[in-house]
Write a protein that holds these residues in place. Structure first.
Motif, PDB file in Angstrom:
ATOM      1  N   VAL A 199     -33.385 149.307   2.343  1.00  0.00           N
ATOM      2  CA  VAL A 199     -34.573 150.116   2.080  1.00  0.00           C
ATOM      3  C   VAL A 199     -35.248 149.507   0.864  1.00  0.00           C
ATOM      4  O   VAL A 199     -34.645 149.405  -0.207  1.00  0.00           O
ATOM      5  CB  VAL A 199     -34.229 151.595   1.816  1.00  0.00           C
ATOM      6  N   VAL A 200     -36.482 149.077   1.036  1.00  0.00           N
ATOM      7  CA  VAL A 200     -37.201 148.375  -0.032  1.00  0.00           C
ATOM      8  C   VAL A 200     -38.555 149.036  -0.271  1.00  0.00           C
ATOM      9  O   VAL A 200     -39.117 149.678   0.626  1.00  0.00           O
ATOM     10  CB  VAL A 200     -37.412 146.883   0.338  1.00  0.00           C
ATOM     11  N   PRO A 201     -39.103 148.906  -1.495  1.00  0.00           N
ATOM     12  CA  PRO A 201     -40.430 149.483  -1.766  1.00  0.00           C
ATOM     13  C   PRO A 201     -41.542 148.610  -1.185  1.00  0.00           C
ATOM     14  O   PRO A 201     -41.486 147.378  -1.270  1.00  0.00           O
ATOM     15  CB  PRO A 201     -40.481 149.510  -3.296  1.00  0.00           C
ATOM     16  N   TYR A 202     -42.536 149.253  -0.577  1.00  0.00           N
ATOM     17  CA  TYR A 202     -43.690 148.530  -0.045  1.00  0.00           C
ATOM     18  C   TYR A 202     -44.918 149.415  -0.190  1.00  0.00           C
ATOM     19  O   TYR A 202     -45.015 150.472   0.443  1.00  0.00           O
ATOM     20  CB  TYR A 202     -43.465 148.169   1.432  1.00  0.00           C
ATOM     21  N   ARG A 203     -45.813 148.991  -1.100  1.00  0.00           N
ATOM     22  CA  ARG A 203     -47.030 149.756  -1.375  1.00  0.00           C
ATOM     23  C   ARG A 203     -46.709 151.201  -1.752  1.00  0.00           C
ATOM     24  O   ARG A 203     -47.363 152.151  -1.311  1.00  0.00           O
ATOM     25  CB  ARG A 203     -47.978 149.706  -0.185  1.00  0.00           C
ATOM     26  N   GLY A 204     -45.689 151.352  -2.556  1.00  0.00           N
ATOM     27  CA  GLY A 204     -45.319 152.666  -3.077  1.00  0.00           C
ATOM     28  C   GLY A 204     -44.461 153.504  -2.163  1.00  0.00           C
ATOM     29  O   GLY A 204     -43.990 154.584  -2.555  1.00  0.00           O
ATOM     30  N   LEU A 205     -44.232 153.027  -0.927  1.00  0.00           N
ATOM     31  CA  LEU A 205     -43.413 153.777   0.024  1.00  0.00           C
ATOM     32  C   LEU A 205     -42.113 153.034   0.322  1.00  0.00           C
ATOM     33  O   LEU A 205     -41.999 151.816   0.105  1.00  0.00           O
ATOM     34  CB  LEU A 205     -44.186 153.995   1.334  1.00  0.00           C
ATOM     35  N   ALA A 206     -41.131 153.776   0.818  1.00  0.00           N
ATOM     36  CA  ALA A 206     -39.847 153.172   1.192  1.00  0.00           C
ATOM     37  C   ALA A 206     -39.964 152.606   2.605  1.00  0.00           C
ATOM     38  O   ALA A 206     -40.393 153.306   3.525  1.00  0.00           O
ATOM     39  CB  ALA A 206     -38.736 154.211   1.123  1.00  0.00           C
ATOM     40  N   GLN A 207     -39.585 151.362   2.757  1.00  0.00           N
ATOM     41  CA  GLN A 207     -39.635 150.720   4.071  1.00  0.00           C
ATOM     42  C   GLN A 207     -38.223 150.258   4.454  1.00  0.00           C
ATOM     43  O   GLN A 207     -37.495 149.699   3.637  1.00  0.00           O
ATOM     44  CB  GLN A 207     -40.572 149.512   4.057  1.00  0.00           C
ATOM     45  N   VAL A 208     -37.859 150.480   5.711  1.00  0.00           N
ATOM     46  CA  VAL A 208     -36.515 150.143   6.191  1.00  0.00           C
ATOM     47  C   VAL A 208     -36.541 148.791   6.906  1.00  0.00           C
ATOM     48  O   VAL A 208     -37.460 148.503   7.680  1.00  0.00           O
ATOM     49  CB  VAL A 208     -35.988 151.229   7.153  1.00  0.00           C
ATOM     50  N   LYS A 209     -35.519 148.012   6.631  1.00  0.00           N
ATOM     51  CA  LYS A 209     -35.362 146.711   7.295  1.00  0.00           C
ATOM     52  C   LYS A 209     -33.920 146.578   7.768  1.00  0.00           C
ATOM     53  O   LYS A 209     -32.979 146.778   6.991  1.00  0.00           O
ATOM     54  CB  LYS A 209     -35.707 145.573   6.334  1.00  0.00           C
ATOM     55  N   VAL A 210     -33.740 146.280   9.047  1.00  0.00           N
ATOM     56  CA  VAL A 210     -32.402 146.075   9.617  1.00  0.00           C
ATOM     57  C   VAL A 210     -32.265 144.606   9.998  1.00  0.00           C
ATOM     58  O   VAL A 210     -33.106 144.061  10.718  1.00  0.00           O
ATOM     59  CB  VAL A 210     -32.181 146.965  10.865  1.00  0.00           C
ATOM     60  N   ARG A 211     -31.219 143.973   9.497  1.00  0.00           N
ATOM     61  CA  ARG A 211     -30.941 142.573   9.812  1.00  0.00           C
ATOM     62  C   ARG A 211     -29.552 142.469  10.427  1.00  0.00           C
ATOM     63  O   ARG A 211     -28.561 142.854   9.802  1.00  0.00           O
ATOM     64  CB  ARG A 211     -31.027 141.690   8.572  1.00  0.00           C
ATOM     65  N   VAL A 212     -29.483 141.961  11.638  1.00  0.00           N
ATOM     66  CA  VAL A 212     -28.204 141.726  12.310  1.00  0.00           C
ATOM     67  C   VAL A 212     -28.030 140.215  12.408  1.00  0.00           C
ATOM     68  O   VAL A 212     -28.960 139.517  12.820  1.00  0.00           O
ATOM     69  CB  VAL A 212     -28.170 142.347  13.722  1.00  0.00           C
ATOM     70  N   TYR A 213     -26.867 139.715  12.017  1.00  0.00           N
ATOM     71  CA  TYR A 213     -26.678 138.267  12.002  1.00  0.00           C
ATOM     72  C   TYR A 213     -25.308 137.902  12.554  1.00  0.00           C
ATOM     73  O   TYR A 213     -24.328 138.645  12.431  1.00  0.00           O
ATOM     74  CB  TYR A 213     -26.847 137.698  10.590  1.00  0.00           C
ATOM     75  N   ASN A 214     -25.261 136.742  13.191  1.00  0.00           N
ATOM     76  CA  ASN A 214     -24.011 136.261  13.779  1.00  0.00           C
ATOM     77  C   ASN A 214     -24.154 134.773  14.087  1.00  0.00           C
ATOM     78  O   ASN A 214     -25.259 134.298  14.356  1.00  0.00           O
ATOM     79  CB  ASN A 214     -23.689 137.038  15.060  1.00  0.00           C
ATOM     80  N   ASP A 215     -23.033 134.075  14.072  1.00  0.00           N
ATOM     81  CA  ASP A 215     -23.058 132.648  14.412  1.00  0.00           C
ATOM     82  C   ASP A 215     -23.221 132.413  15.908  1.00  0.00           C
ATOM     83  O   ASP A 215     -23.566 131.313  16.337  1.00  0.00           O
ATOM     84  CB  ASP A 215     -21.767 131.965  13.939  1.00  0.00           C
ATOM     85  N   ASP A 216     -22.959 133.439  16.705  1.00  0.00           N
ATOM     86  CA  ASP A 216     -23.038 133.317  18.159  1.00  0.00           C
ATOM     87  C   ASP A 216     -24.479 133.579  18.623  1.00  0.00           C
ATOM     88  O   ASP A 216     -24.934 134.724  18.660  1.00  0.00           O
ATOM     89  CB  ASP A 216     -22.072 134.316  18.808  1.00  0.00           C
ATOM     90  N   ARG A 217     -25.171 132.527  18.975  1.00  0.00           N
ATOM     91  CA  ARG A 217     -26.568 132.652  19.382  1.00  0.00           C
ATOM     92  C   ARG A 217     -26.711 133.531  20.633  1.00  0.00           C
ATOM     93  O   ARG A 217     -27.680 134.274  20.780  1.00  0.00           O
ATOM     94  CB  ARG A 217     -27.161 131.266  19.657  1.00  0.00           C
ATOM     95  N   ARG A 218     -25.728 133.463  21.511  1.00  0.00           N
ATOM     96  CA  ARG A 218     -25.787 134.239  22.752  1.00  0.00           C
ATOM     97  C   ARG A 218     -25.828 135.741  22.456  1.00  0.00           C
ATOM     98  O   ARG A 218     -26.614 136.486  23.065  1.00  0.00           O
ATOM     99  CB  ARG A 218     -24.587 133.897  23.627  1.00  0.00           C
ATOM    100  N   LEU A 219     -24.995 136.214  21.534  1.00  0.00           N
ATOM    101  CA  LEU A 219     -24.979 137.635  21.188  1.00  0.00           C
ATOM    102  C   LEU A 219     -26.322 138.071  20.617  1.00  0.00           C
ATOM    103  O   LEU A 219     -26.852 139.133  20.958  1.00  0.00           O
ATOM    104  CB  LEU A 219     -23.866 137.921  20.176  1.00  0.00           C
ATOM    105  N   MET A 220     -26.883 137.247  19.737  1.00  0.00           N
ATOM    106  CA  MET A 220     -28.154 137.593  19.120  1.00  0.00           C
ATOM    107  C   MET A 220     -29.300 137.563  20.135  1.00  0.00           C
ATOM    108  O   MET A 220     -30.238 138.367  20.063  1.00  0.00           O
ATOM    109  CB  MET A 220     -28.449 136.634  17.967  1.00  0.00           C
ATOM    110  N   THR A 221     -29.231 136.651  21.093  1.00  0.00           N
ATOM    111  CA  THR A 221     -30.251 136.583  22.135  1.00  0.00           C
ATOM    112  C   THR A 221     -30.222 137.838  23.003  1.00  0.00           C
ATOM    113  O   THR A 221     -31.268 138.399  23.363  1.00  0.00           O
ATOM    114  CB  THR A 221     -30.063 135.328  23.005  1.00  0.00           C
ATOM    115  N   LEU A 222     -29.024 138.303  23.344  1.00  0.00           N
ATOM    116  CA  LEU A 222     -28.894 139.536  24.130  1.00  0.00           C
ATOM    117  C   LEU A 222     -29.457 140.731  23.367  1.00  0.00           C
ATOM    118  O   LEU A 222     -30.159 141.572  23.934  1.00  0.00           O
ATOM    119  CB  LEU A 222     -27.424 139.775  24.480  1.00  0.00           C
ATOM    120  N   LEU A 223     -29.156 140.801  22.075  1.00  0.00           N
ATOM    121  CA  LEU A 223     -29.664 141.897  21.250  1.00  0.00           C
ATOM    122  C   LEU A 223     -31.187 141.845  21.190  1.00  0.00           C
ATOM    123  O   LEU A 223     -31.863 142.873  21.385  1.00  0.00           O
ATOM    124  CB  LEU A 223     -29.073 141.808  19.839  1.00  0.00           C
ATOM    125  N   HIS A 224     -31.721 140.683  20.912  1.00  0.00           N
ATOM    126  CA  HIS A 224     -33.168 140.506  20.794  1.00  0.00           C
ATOM    127  C   HIS A 224     -33.866 140.906  22.089  1.00  0.00           C
ATOM    128  O   HIS A 224     -34.873 141.651  22.087  1.00  0.00           O
ATOM    129  CB  HIS A 224     -33.465 139.041  20.436  1.00  0.00           C
TER     130      HIS A 224
END
Length: 332
Positions: A199-224
């Motif tokens: 959760v980071v500040p952006y123009r005075g408001l709280a903004q949510v950012k979710v980052r999912v990471y993995n070395d397996d490109r296949r898993l990330m492609t399915l998620l995307h």
């Protein structure tokens, strides 16, 4: 030189003899191997894994040093009956949930007639979740403290032995991302495995950012692909290469920002088991799009709770290692 991790597995008497330096190299090696093999009931393969060598080398060393080995029937009986194990009986959704979590943040190998799941982490909530998911199927739960020289912190090494019916863990995760039940189960485990909820500040408001990471490109492609199918704007990219003990690796990252991050967390938060990720998800949902000054105290408290939990886990690992080694903890 015998590592601290290995010393922690020896009895006080054997450890003192090894550390005194009065034995020859062969005498010290024989003492350690005999203790691990007969006292700790480890197999030659498990000992080889601890030493970082081939198991055939361990067997040759045992033969050269005159260390008697178990009869084949006795070894098989020890492997199969020491801990009660039960076959997998869960649903397809439960299987995907478990399989994805293990694929995201653990290692699997075939161990004779069993399947072994291992991971190393200081995170108590990941350990708790893996144990929660697997305890209906196995009484084997081995948790050992160690000092990770690469990260400079005390940590835990978890090992669980499972029935052969879990051999699906050795194969790639199979999920139909068009099926809601399968996809959201898959996504929840990826988020609990390796992901950040920020959760980071952006123009005075709280903004949510979710980052999912993995070395397996296949898993990330399915998620995307699954996120895009559900109208959630997600970006997939490759992070800068990093050097590990296993060589150069690349992390594939799927990133979701508000308002899509809020929708994503709102859907999977009820399914989360991992305490830290659930705590962060709930805080993010409460903070999203609100004035930063209003939510900053809540976010600081979340960080305090998480940091305190991790610090306590590392402290417990340090103390457990010190008790085994017979040394006092200094500045853990």
């Amino acid at each position: 030189m015998v590592s601290d991790e290995l010393l922690s597995m020896l009895s006080d008497d054997v450890r003192r003899k090894v550390e005194l330096g009065e034995l020859t190299d062969d005498e010290r090696l024989k003492l350690v191997l005999e203790h691990l093999y007969w006292r700790n009931n480890l197999s030659s393969t498990q000992i080889a894994s601890l030493l970082g060598v081939d198991d055939r080398l361990v067997r040759r060393m045992m033969e050269r040093l005159g260390i008697k080995r178990r009869e084949r029937v006795e070894a098989l009986k020890l492997r199969l009956t020491k801990y009660s194990k039960r076959g997998f009986t869960g649903s397809l959704i439960e299987r995907i949930r478990l399989h994805t979590l293990i694929a995201a943040d653990a290692h699997v190998r075939r161990h004779h007639a069993q399947i072994e799941v291992t991971t190393s982490t200081p995170n108590p909530w990941l350990i708790s979740e893996i144990h929660f998911m697997l305890k209906p199927y196995s009484d084997h739960f081995n948790l050992n403290p160690f000092y990770n020289r690469r990260t400079g912190q005390f940590s835990w090494r978890l090992s669980i032995l499972l029935d052969q019916s879990f051999d699906f863990l050795l194969r790639p995760v199979e999920v139909d991302v068009a099926d809601d039940g399968q996809f959201w189960s898959f996504t929840a485990s990826l988020l609990e495995g390796e992901a950040s909820i920020e959760v980071v500040p952006y123009r005075g408001l709280a903004q949510v950012k979710v980052r999912v990471y993995n070395d397996d490109r296949r898993l990330m492609t399915l998620l995307h692909r699954g996120l895009l199918m559900r109208g959630l704007l997600a970006k997939m990219r490759l992070e800068k290469p990093r050097t590990t003990e296993e060589g150069v690796k690349f992390s594939h990252v799927v990133e979701v920002m508000d308002p899509h991050a809020r929708r994503l967390l709102g859907r999977i938060a009820p399914d989360l088991i991992h305490f830290e990720k659930l705590l962060r998800a709930k805080a993010a949902l409460k903070a999203s799009e609100r004035p930063w000054s209003e939510v900053e105290p809540l976010l600081r408290e979340v960080e305090r709770v998480v940091e305190a939990g991790l610090a306590a886990s590392k402290r417990m690992a340090a103390e457990a290692l010190a008790r085994r080694a017979g040394r006092a903890v200094i500045g853990a």
